[in-house]
Every structure is written in C-alpha cells, then in structure tokens.
Design a protein around this motif. Structure first.
Motif, PDB file in Angstrom:
ATOM      1  N   LYS A 186       0.851  -1.189   0.000  1.00 11.93           N
ATOM      2  CA  LYS A 186       0.000   0.000   0.000  1.00 11.93           C
ATOM      3  C   LYS A 186       0.881   1.232   0.000  1.00 11.93           C
ATOM      4  CE  LYS A 186      -3.740   2.342   0.102  1.00 11.93           C
ATOM      5  NZ  LYS A 186      -4.869   2.168  -0.814  1.00 11.93           N
ATOM      6  N   ARG A 199      -7.105  -2.065   7.031  1.00 11.83           N
ATOM      7  CA  ARG A 199      -8.077  -1.425   6.143  1.00 11.83           C
ATOM      8  C   ARG A 199      -8.163  -2.154   4.803  1.00 11.83           C
ATOM      9  NH1 ARG A 199     -10.243   3.434   6.666  1.00 11.83           N
ATOM     10  NH2 ARG A 199      -9.835   3.989   4.517  1.00 11.83           N
ATOM     11  N   CYS A 248     -11.540  -4.281   3.265  1.00  8.75           N
ATOM     12  CA  CYS A 248     -12.061  -3.872   1.951  1.00  8.75           C
ATOM     13  C   CYS A 248     -12.485  -2.411   1.947  1.00  8.75           C
ATOM     14  CB  CYS A 248     -13.252  -4.726   1.500  1.00  8.75           C
ATOM     15  SG  CYS A 248     -12.950  -6.456   1.534  1.00  8.75           S
ATOM     16  N   VAL A 249     -11.809  -1.553   2.696  1.00  6.38           N
ATOM     17  CA  VAL A 249     -12.092  -0.122   2.603  1.00  6.38           C
ATOM     18  C   VAL A 249     -10.858   0.638   2.127  1.00  6.38           C
ATOM     19  CG1 VAL A 249     -13.971  -0.081   4.274  1.00  6.38           C
ATOM     20  CG2 VAL A 249     -11.635   0.195   5.084  1.00  6.38           C
ATOM     21  N   SER A 250      -9.894  -0.090   1.589  1.00  5.55           N
ATOM     22  CA  SER A 250      -8.697   0.538   1.071  1.00  5.55           C
ATOM     23  C   SER A 250      -8.111  -0.382   0.011  1.00  5.55           C
ATOM     24  CB  SER A 250      -7.708   0.728   2.233  1.00  5.55           C
ATOM     25  OG  SER A 250      -6.460   1.154   1.770  1.00  5.55           O
ATOM     26  N   PRO A 251      -8.175   0.026  -1.257  1.00  2.29           N
ATOM     27  CA  PRO A 251      -7.698  -0.867  -2.317  1.00  2.29           C
ATOM     28  C   PRO A 251      -6.174  -1.029  -2.270  1.00  2.29           C
ATOM     29  CG  PRO A 251      -8.381   1.264  -3.220  1.00  2.29           C
ATOM     30  CD  PRO A 251      -8.714   1.290  -1.777  1.00  2.29           C
ATOM     31  N   ALA A 255     -13.161  -6.216  -6.210  1.00  2.44           N
ATOM     32  CA  ALA A 255     -14.343  -6.568  -7.005  1.00  2.44           C
ATOM     33  C   ALA A 255     -15.521  -6.976  -6.122  1.00  2.44           C
ATOM     34  CB  ALA A 255     -14.000  -7.686  -7.978  1.00  2.44           C
ATOM     35  N   PRO A 283     -18.502  -5.495  -1.086  1.00  4.44           N
ATOM     36  CA  PRO A 283     -19.706  -5.666  -0.271  1.00  4.44           C
ATOM     37  C   PRO A 283     -19.931  -7.120   0.159  1.00  4.44           C
ATOM     38  CG  PRO A 283     -20.155  -4.193  -2.106  1.00  4.44           C
ATOM     39  CD  PRO A 283     -18.775  -4.764  -2.333  1.00  4.44           C
ATOM     40  N   ARG A 343     -17.394  -7.834   2.923  1.00  4.97           N
ATOM     41  CA  ARG A 343     -17.700  -7.070   4.140  1.00  4.97           C
ATOM     42  C   ARG A 343     -18.919  -7.614   4.867  1.00  4.97           C
ATOM     43  NH1 ARG A 343     -16.506  -2.355   0.799  1.00  4.97           N
ATOM     44  NH2 ARG A 343     -18.720  -1.830   0.765  1.00  4.97           N
ATOM     45  N   SER A 344     -19.836  -8.226   4.119  1.00  2.00           N
ATOM     46  CA  SER A 344     -21.021  -8.768   4.780  1.00  2.00           C
ATOM     47  C   SER A 344     -20.658  -9.922   5.702  1.00  2.00           C
ATOM     48  CB  SER A 344     -22.046  -9.222   3.735  1.00  2.00           C
ATOM     49  OG  SER A 344     -21.588 -10.399   3.095  1.00  2.00           O
ATOM     50  N   VAL A 364     -15.975  -5.506  12.098  1.00  4.17           N
ATOM     51  CA  VAL A 364     -14.875  -4.546  12.190  1.00  4.17           C
ATOM     52  C   VAL A 364     -14.980  -3.708  13.459  1.00  4.17           C
ATOM     53  CG1 VAL A 364     -13.755  -2.566  11.096  1.00  4.17           C
ATOM     54  CG2 VAL A 364     -14.683  -4.405   9.684  1.00  4.17           C
ATOM     55  N   GLU A 385     -10.732   4.032  16.056  1.00  2.53           N
ATOM     56  CA  GLU A 385     -11.433   5.170  16.628  1.00  2.53           C
ATOM     57  C   GLU A 385     -12.905   4.784  16.736  1.00  2.53           C
ATOM     58  OE1 GLU A 385     -11.890   9.754  15.180  1.00  2.53           O
ATOM     59  OE2 GLU A 385     -10.492   8.471  14.138  1.00  2.53           O
ATOM     60  N   THR A 423     -16.624   4.755  16.255  1.00  6.87           N
ATOM     61  CA  THR A 423     -17.494   5.408  15.285  1.00  6.87           C
ATOM     62  C   THR A 423     -18.947   5.111  15.634  1.00  6.87           C
ATOM     63  OG1 THR A 423     -17.373   3.504  13.813  1.00  6.87           O
ATOM     64  CG2 THR A 423     -15.815   5.291  13.402  1.00  6.87           C
ATOM     65  N   TYR A 425     -27.713  -2.092   8.088  1.00  6.38           N
ATOM     66  CA  TYR A 425     -26.732  -1.868   7.021  1.00  6.38           C
ATOM     67  C   TYR A 425     -26.347  -3.204   6.371  1.00  6.38           C
ATOM     68  CZ  TYR A 425     -25.786   2.921   8.756  1.00  6.38           C
ATOM     69  OH  TYR A 425     -25.865   4.238   9.141  1.00  6.38           O
ATOM     70  N   PHE A 426     -26.425  -4.283   7.151  1.00  4.26           N
ATOM     71  CA  PHE A 426     -26.121  -5.608   6.607  1.00  4.26           C
ATOM     72  C   PHE A 426     -27.347  -6.242   5.955  1.00  4.26           C
ATOM     73  CE2 PHE A 426     -22.609  -5.122   9.545  1.00  4.26           C
ATOM     74  CZ  PHE A 426     -21.564  -5.716   8.867  1.00  4.26           C
ATOM     75  N   HIS A 430     -31.435   2.166   4.093  1.00  9.39           N
ATOM     76  CA  HIS A 430     -31.003   2.053   5.484  1.00  9.39           C
ATOM     77  C   HIS A 430     -30.498   3.385   6.035  1.00  9.39           C
ATOM     78  CE1 HIS A 430     -31.720  -2.049   4.814  1.00  9.39           C
ATOM     79  NE2 HIS A 430     -30.630  -2.303   4.111  1.00  9.39           N
ATOM     80  N   PRO A 439     -21.750  -3.942   4.145  1.00 11.63           N
ATOM     81  CA  PRO A 439     -21.919  -4.043   2.687  1.00 11.63           C
ATOM     82  C   PRO A 439     -22.349  -2.741   2.010  1.00 11.63           C
ATOM     83  CG  PRO A 439     -22.918  -5.919   3.787  1.00 11.63           C
ATOM     84  CD  PRO A 439     -22.534  -4.956   4.865  1.00 11.63           C
ATOM     85  N   MET A 440     -22.630  -1.694   2.753  1.00 11.59           N
ATOM     86  CA  MET A 440     -23.040  -0.416   2.148  1.00 11.59           C
ATOM     87  C   MET A 440     -21.918   0.149   1.278  1.00 11.59           C
ATOM     88  SD  MET A 440     -26.128   0.415   3.498  1.00 11.59           S
ATOM     89  CE  MET A 440     -26.279   2.179   3.680  1.00 11.59           C
ATOM     90  N   LEU A 497     -12.362   5.791   1.058  1.00 12.67           N
ATOM     91  CA  LEU A 497     -11.849   4.471   0.682  1.00 12.67           C
ATOM     92  C   LEU A 497     -10.471   4.629   0.068  1.00 12.67           C
ATOM     93  CD1 LEU A 497     -15.089   2.955  -0.877  1.00 12.67           C
ATOM     94  CD2 LEU A 497     -14.269   2.763   1.466  1.00 12.67           C
ATOM     95  N   LYS A 498      -9.542   5.164   0.860  1.00  8.16           N
ATOM     96  CA  LYS A 498      -8.223   5.393   0.273  1.00  8.16           C
ATOM     97  C   LYS A 498      -7.181   4.498   0.912  1.00  8.16           C
ATOM     98  CE  LYS A 498      -7.700   9.318   3.350  1.00  8.16           C
ATOM     99  NZ  LYS A 498      -7.827  10.723   3.515  1.00  8.16           N
TER     100      LYS A 498
END
Lengths: 311, 279
Positions: free
Chosen positions: A15, A51, A55-58, A73, A76, A79-80, A84, A88, A90, A107-108, B33, B125-126, B278-279
């Motif tokens: 990364k 991260r 799957c929130v950072s390629p 690809a 989602p 992540r399902s 996580v 911090e 959230t 959200y799921f 949602h 999944p959002m 998403l960085k």
C-alpha cells in the motif's frame, strides 16, 4: 488452489500513499479459528493492512484474497461476512445503545427480528444490557469499546478485525475487553488484531507477525518468537545516571547472549538472571534497582528493530 | 482520426462524474437504510423536523400577503395575476431548494467529518453510492412533507389556479433532488465550516433574483439569459406554470435540466465519498 481453511491470503501486499510506502510487500496467511496479530509501533503499517483486509482501502500492489474473494471486485460481499472494530470509536451518538445495533444490523440487510434477537444476546455478552436504552455519549471509554465489539458481531461475522482494541482504555477496562475477546476466541471466531501492546499480543494471539516500517520482521507464535529471538530470562539493571555508561561498559564482562543499553537501563539477555546478577556484583557493580524477568515480545521487538514498541 | 481515438471520444465528451460506471455508483436499495437511520435519529429531536414547515409559510405571509396588498396585480403570460398567487410557487421552489441544501450540506458535513457515520457504514456491505443516494432520499422525503404542507396552505388561501398543480409536489421533489445532489457533492470538497459561506453566496442571490418576486421580463436581455441558466429559475418556472395553469412543453426542458443536474451531482457525490474514505 488455496487450502479450504485459509481465510485470508496476502502475497507481496503493498500500500502506497503517493511516495510513501505504508505496507511494503508483505505476505501472510490466516487460518480459520486462529487469533492472528499484527504487532508493531505506530506507523508500522498495521492499520493500513487492516483497512485493506476490511475492503475499505484498495491495495496498491500484490495479491490479497479474503474468504476466497477479491476485495476490490467483491467488497460488499466480503464485508457482509466481516466484523470490524475500528481504532477510533465510530458509534452513532444520535442513537441509543440498542438503536446503534439495530441500524448497524440494517446496514447488513438483516431482518429486524433477527437483529432484536442478537441484540439481547450481544448486550448481555458485553455486559451492557442495563444501558440498552441509554444514549451513547455518557458511556465510559470501556463501555463504548464493548458496544463497538457488540456492534461488530451483529452480522455473526466469520472474521473479526480489531484495530488496536484496547488503546486508550484504563487497565481494568482493558482486562474486561480481553476477557470478552478471549471468550470469542474460545467460541471459534477468527480474530485479526493489531496492537502495540506486547501483553495484548501475548494474551490473545495464537500467531503473530512483528511489523516495522511496513515490513514483516518476524512471524510465529508468541512462544516461538521469544524462543527464537530472545533468551529465557532478562536481567534489567538501572544505575545512577552518572555511572550508567561506565557500568554498561563493565557489564560486557558478564557472560550474556546479548546486551541492550537503553537510555535509562541496561538489559542482559541470559539463561539465568540470578546468576548474571551475582556475576555483576562480583565485578563490583552496584545497581540502584535490579529485576530478573522472563523474556517478552517487547524483547523480541527490540532485538528485531533496535527500538522499543511504545516509543 | 483512427478508429481507436474515435472509440474513446464519447467518453471524453461526458463529464467525469457521469463516468462513474462502477456497480452501485448511483446507489441501490441499500440506501434505504440511511433513511431508516435518520428517521430513528430524528425521533429524538422531532422539533428540528417541525421547524421546516414554518419557514416558507412565514415568507408567504410576510412577502406574499403583506407586500401583495401594496403591489396588487402582476402581468404574467398575458394574464393579470394576484401578487400572492404569483409569488407563492416561487416560495415553494425556494423552500425546496433551501431544505435540500441544508440537509445535504451542513448535516452531511457533520456526518462525514465528525460523526464518522460514513466510515462505519462503509465497513458493512453499504457502498458510497448507497450513502449518497440515501442522504439525498432523506432530504427529499423531508422536503416532500414540507411541500405537501405548503400546497395545503396555498389551496386554503385560494392561490392554486389550475389542476396541473397536482404536479407541484413532484416538481418540488425534483428541485430538491437537483439541489440535494449538488449540495452533497459540493460538501465533499469542503474543508471547514467557513466554506459554507459559499453555499449562502450561491443560494441567496438565486432566491432574490430568479424572477421570484417579479416576471423575468423586467430584466435587460443579458440578465434574463443569465437567470435563465441558473437552477432555481428552472424550478420556479415549472411551479409557476403549474399553479397558474400556464403549461407549455417548454417546462419539460426545465425539468430535464434539474434531472440531469441531480444525476450528475449524485454521481459526483458518490465518487467523492469513495475518494475521501476508501483510500
């Protein structure tokens, strides 16, 4: 073909942010049911790795496969099946404790009845049942952390990602969190955690990698790492600051596997700490304090990187 | 020109926002949602919801009714129209704009930078598109309720002169969609609360000069053209045509303008959230 019980496979995973390389071609595999840790100081690349797994950072380079899928690809879908716990908190401060779990579950895409059922169980598990209808803001740091853990479990995840799960908590709150995580581990939940606390890594991790400067410095179980990179015992000696350098020089005559001269202490890596202390006394050295202890992951880290973990 | 270049050409003509062709870039059913979350949160502060009903109503009473006594009639499309009837649809359009902008700028900025709401949602999944579409949908639901209430007041005061007015609420929603999308996209570029001055700088002149209180014909030609291309004017033109019964095919162009603006804003907002988080 990857073995069926390998949940995460990284090969030369990298990364970069502009010119800066946060994670530098690391490779590791995570097996089902194990508690896997990334141990390292701040800035070692642990959170960036987490991260990417979340799957929130390629990834910038290399290969990463999570639950047999590609994080870019199939984000989602992966992540399902993940839980996580971010570094911090959230939590949603505009909602109550129960509503936090409800909305997160939505959200799921989970049905409300399923969420309500799991909420009762999870609040009980993290000992927050009585606070269910309270607002989030007045909760203590430890309670918020436990609520975040409960929230991460709402989708019954196959892998739980914990980024510095007890940073910022007082010792008592940390132990409560450890206890809950240990129970999850007993229940067979696969854990991935990052930490810069060696006691946390020793308590929770079956296997860990030591990270430094974006690279993996070593890999193994806490016991293996200590056996491989440190001695059975450590003698810690503290001298008067005016004698510190001189004493360190003299101590080279004490037979030891290795010696580390820190700013305030001298560490001798030896098979028998008491024998080494006696040998130091024979040389006429009079330390202000002395301590004989077993080797820890802190010593492994010091050996591998030349630095202390929490500096 | 080679075949290769030709094939790439259409892509370059389109604005980059519309190139966000990734799956879910414009949001999907998961966006519901976000609406659900906001509905929950507002249960705890329902007073904030009620206040939105009164803003346009106060404008209508002070400017429309009060000032209307002095002004009397206005000439519009060859008709002589009561000033209150003339101003009311413009106030409905303005309130649709203001409501949408408020929701999609201040509230979104707080959720993006401080509440970390989107960070936590993106761990599930959002997707970014779901968040953008969800926020905009919420702004629309809220704006739709206010628009309905305002239409009831207009009916009660005898300010509705045509059955076409049944399309007034959907039009208010379209105005809300355009402004909520653009507002959210703009918010993703903001660094601090000070930057919100720019929003006021954009919306206030539009409110004052988009032929809100007098016909467009009072302006010299260059100013007419300028007003004609601003977004609020599109909404005012449609709503005024509908409630006064002056319906021409030209209104569809205004509607198309708002729809395109809305879709482009949504695509850009979605892309920017991905870029930021998403960085």
């Amino acid at each position: 073909m990857p073995a069926p019980d390998i949940l995460v496979r990284a090969h030369e995973l990298t990364k970069r942010f502009g010119q800066f390389t946060a994670v530098d071609a690391i490779s590791f595999e995570l097996r089902q049911g194990e508690a896997f840790g990334f141990l390292g100081p701040n800035g070692a690349g642990k959170s960036s790795t987490m991260r990417m797994i979340g799957c929130v950072s390629p990834p910038t380079g290399g290969e990463l496969s999570i639950l047999g899928m590609d994080p870019v690809a199939d984000g989602p879908a992966i992540r399902s099946r993940l839980g996580v716990v971010p570094q911090e908190d959230t939590l949603d401060v505009e909602l109550t404790v129960r509503e936090n779990l409800l909305i997160y579950g939505r959200y799921f895409g989970l049905p409300r009845a399923v969420i309500a059922d799991r909420t009762d169980r999870l609040l009980d598990f993290v000992q927050l049942t009585e606070r269910g209808n309270d607002q989030v803001e007045p909760l203590s740091g430890g309670m918020k952390r436990r609520l975040t853990i409960a929230r991460s479990l709402i989708n019954d995840p196959e892998i739980l990602l914990l980024d510095e799960p007890t940073t910022g908590l007082d010792p008592q709150a940390r132990h409560v969190v450890w206890d809950r995580l240990f129970r999850l581990k007993q229940q067979g939940v696969t854990l991935i955690l990052t930490t810069h606390y060696m006691d946390e890594a020793e308590q929770l991790c079956d296997r860990l990698v030591v990270m430094d400067g974006g690279k993996i410095a070593a890999e193994g179980s806490p016991r293996e790492l200590i056996d491989q990179y440190s001695s059975a015992e450590v003698l810690e000696l503290r001298f008067h600051p005016s004698e510190h350098d001189q004493a360190a020089e003299k101590l080279r005559d004490v037979p030891a596997e290795r010696m580390e001269v820190l700013a305030d202490r001298v560490l001798l890596y030896v098979p028998d700490g008491d024998a080494a202390l006696a040998a130091a006394g024979d040389l006429g050295l009079e330390p202000l304090t002395s301590l004989v202890r077993r080797s820890t992951l802190e010593d492994v880290f010091l050996r591998l990187t030349g630095r202390r973990l929490e500096d | 020109m080679s075949e290769q270049t030709l094939r790439k050409l259409p892509l370059r003509i389109l604005p980059p926002a519309l190139l966000a062709t990734r799956r879910g870039a414009l949001g999907g059913k998961e966006s519901v949602h976000v609406v659900e979350r906001h509905a929950r949160a507002y249960r705890h502060q329902w007073v904030m919801l009620v206040s939105g009903f009164f803003e346009p109503l106060f404008y209508l009473l002070s400017i429309g009714v009060g000032l209307g006594e002095l002004v009397g009639k206005v000439q519009f499309a060859g008709m002589s129209v009561g000033f209150t009837s003339f101003v009311a649809p413009a106030l409905l359009a303005t309130s649709a704009m203001n409501g949408a902008v408020l929701d999609s700028t201040f509230n979104v900025f707080f959720r993006l930078k401080y509440a970390k709401l989107y960070d936590s949602a993106l761990a599930t999944p959002m997707r970014s598109g779901d968040l953008a579409l969800g926020e905009i949908s919420w702004a629309l639901i809220r704006g739709g309720l206010y628009a309905c209430a305002f239409m009831v007041v207009m009916l009660a005061m005898g300010l509705v002169h045509s059955a076409w007015a049944v399309l007034a609420v959907p039009t208010a929603l379209l105005i809300g969609f355009a402004f909520a999308s653009v507002g959210m996209a703009a918010t993703t570029f903001m660094k601090s609360w000070q930057h919100f001055e720019f929003i006021l700088l954009a919306t206030l002149p539009m409110f004052l000069f988009s032929a809100t209180f007098y016909p467009l014909s009072v302006y010299p030609r260059p100013v007419q053209i300028l007003v004609d291309v601003t977004p609020l004017y599109q909404g005012i033109a449609i709503l005024r045509g509908l409630t006064l019964g002056v319906v021409t095919p030209g209104l569809l162009w205004h509607a198309l303008y708002l729809a395109v603006l809305g879709v482009a804003g949504l695509a850009l907002a979605s892309r920017r959230i991905s870029r930021l988080l998403l960085k």
